[in-house]
Scaffold this motif. Structure first.
Motif, mmCIF file in Angstrom:
data_model
loop_
_atom_site.group_PDB
_atom_site.id
_atom_site.type_symbol
_atom_site.label_atom_id
_atom_site.label_comp_id
_atom_site.label_asym_id
_atom_site.label_seq_id
_atom_site.Cartn_x
_atom_site.Cartn_y
_atom_site.Cartn_z
ATOM 1 N N ILE A 179 95.228 19.796 10.423
ATOM 2 C CA ILE A 179 95.656 19.794 11.827
ATOM 3 C C ILE A 179 95.949 21.214 12.290
ATOM 4 O O ILE A 179 95.507 21.641 13.368
ATOM 5 C CB ILE A 179 96.871 18.876 12.022
ATOM 6 N N VAL A 180 96.695 21.964 11.489
ATOM 7 C CA VAL A 180 97.041 23.343 11.873
ATOM 8 C C VAL A 180 95.789 24.208 11.948
ATOM 9 O O VAL A 180 95.608 24.991 12.895
ATOM 10 C CB VAL A 180 98.072 23.934 10.890
ATOM 11 N N SER A 213 92.269 27.068 19.509
ATOM 12 C CA SER A 213 92.983 27.986 20.397
ATOM 13 C C SER A 213 92.298 29.344 20.500
ATOM 14 O O SER A 213 92.767 30.203 21.242
ATOM 15 C CB SER A 213 94.423 28.169 19.926
ATOM 16 N N GLY A 214 91.212 29.538 19.782
ATOM 17 C CA GLY A 214 90.450 30.772 19.912
ATOM 18 C C GLY A 214 90.532 31.701 18.711
ATOM 19 O O GLY A 214 89.952 32.777 18.728
ATOM 20 N N THR A 215 91.237 31.312 17.664
ATOM 21 C CA THR A 215 91.307 32.116 16.456
ATOM 22 C C THR A 215 89.953 32.060 15.750
ATOM 23 O O THR A 215 89.325 31.003 15.714
ATOM 24 C CB THR A 215 92.405 31.560 15.520
ATOM 25 N N PRO A 216 89.492 33.163 15.183
ATOM 26 C CA PRO A 216 88.237 33.112 14.410
ATOM 27 C C PRO A 216 88.343 32.116 13.250
ATOM 28 O O PRO A 216 89.445 31.774 12.799
ATOM 29 C CB PRO A 216 88.084 34.540 13.883
ATOM 30 N N ALA A 261 87.774 32.275 10.081
ATOM 31 C CA ALA A 261 88.462 32.720 8.866
ATOM 32 C C ALA A 261 89.980 32.676 9.055
ATOM 33 O O ALA A 261 90.723 32.293 8.148
ATOM 34 C CB ALA A 261 88.024 34.127 8.501
ATOM 35 N N GLY A 262 90.446 33.044 10.226
ATOM 36 C CA GLY A 262 91.876 32.993 10.507
ATOM 37 C C GLY A 262 92.391 31.579 10.572
ATOM 38 O O GLY A 262 93.515 31.286 10.135
ATOM 39 N N ALA A 263 91.586 30.665 11.095
ATOM 40 C CA ALA A 263 91.987 29.263 11.170
ATOM 41 C C ALA A 263 92.062 28.648 9.777
ATOM 42 O O ALA A 263 92.986 27.877 9.478
ATOM 43 C CB ALA A 263 91.013 28.487 12.046
ATOM 44 N N VAL A 264 91.115 28.993 8.927
ATOM 45 C CA VAL A 264 91.143 28.496 7.555
ATOM 46 C C VAL A 264 92.372 29.036 6.832
ATOM 47 O O VAL A 264 93.064 28.305 6.112
ATOM 48 C CB VAL A 264 89.848 28.883 6.800
ATOM 49 N N LEU A 265 92.657 30.304 7.032
ATOM 50 C CA LEU A 265 93.827 30.910 6.406
ATOM 51 C C LEU A 265 95.116 30.254 6.909
ATOM 52 O O LEU A 265 96.034 29.975 6.122
ATOM 53 C CB LEU A 265 93.847 32.408 6.686
ATOM 54 N N ALA A 266 95.200 29.976 8.187
ATOM 55 C CA ALA A 266 96.377 29.301 8.733
ATOM 56 C C ALA A 266 96.527 27.899 8.142
ATOM 57 O O ALA A 266 97.646 27.463 7.824
ATOM 58 C CB ALA A 266 96.277 29.230 10.251
#
Length: 71
Positions: A36-37, A44-47, A49-54
């Motif tokens: 979900i996160v 929300s527009g995060t790349p 790789a950043g979404a996977v990291l989050a």
């Protein structure tokens, strides 16, 4: 000459489950939270790789909290 009967070897007990129900539930909920996160971060527009990291960070961070909450 009489001899005593040979002792029978102990029968092996059935092994327990690979993972307890508590552990499986905690890990399943943690993965759902991470998905979900990560999905919301990506939307929300995060790349990617950043979404996977989050998602990974939130999954790992939620495991200790869920372990104490689900008891």
């Amino acid at each position: 000459m009489s001899s005593a009967p040979a002792p029978t070897p102990p029968t092996p007990s059935e092994p327990g489950p690979f993972m307890s129900l508590h552990t499986a539930l905690v890990l399943l909920i943690a993965v759902v939270i991470g998905l979900i996160v990560g999905g919301l971060s990506f939307l929300s527009g995060t790349p990617a790789a950043g979404a996977v990291l989050a998602g990974l960070i939130s999954t790992g961070g939620s495991v200790p909290v869920l372990r104490t909450l689900i008891g």
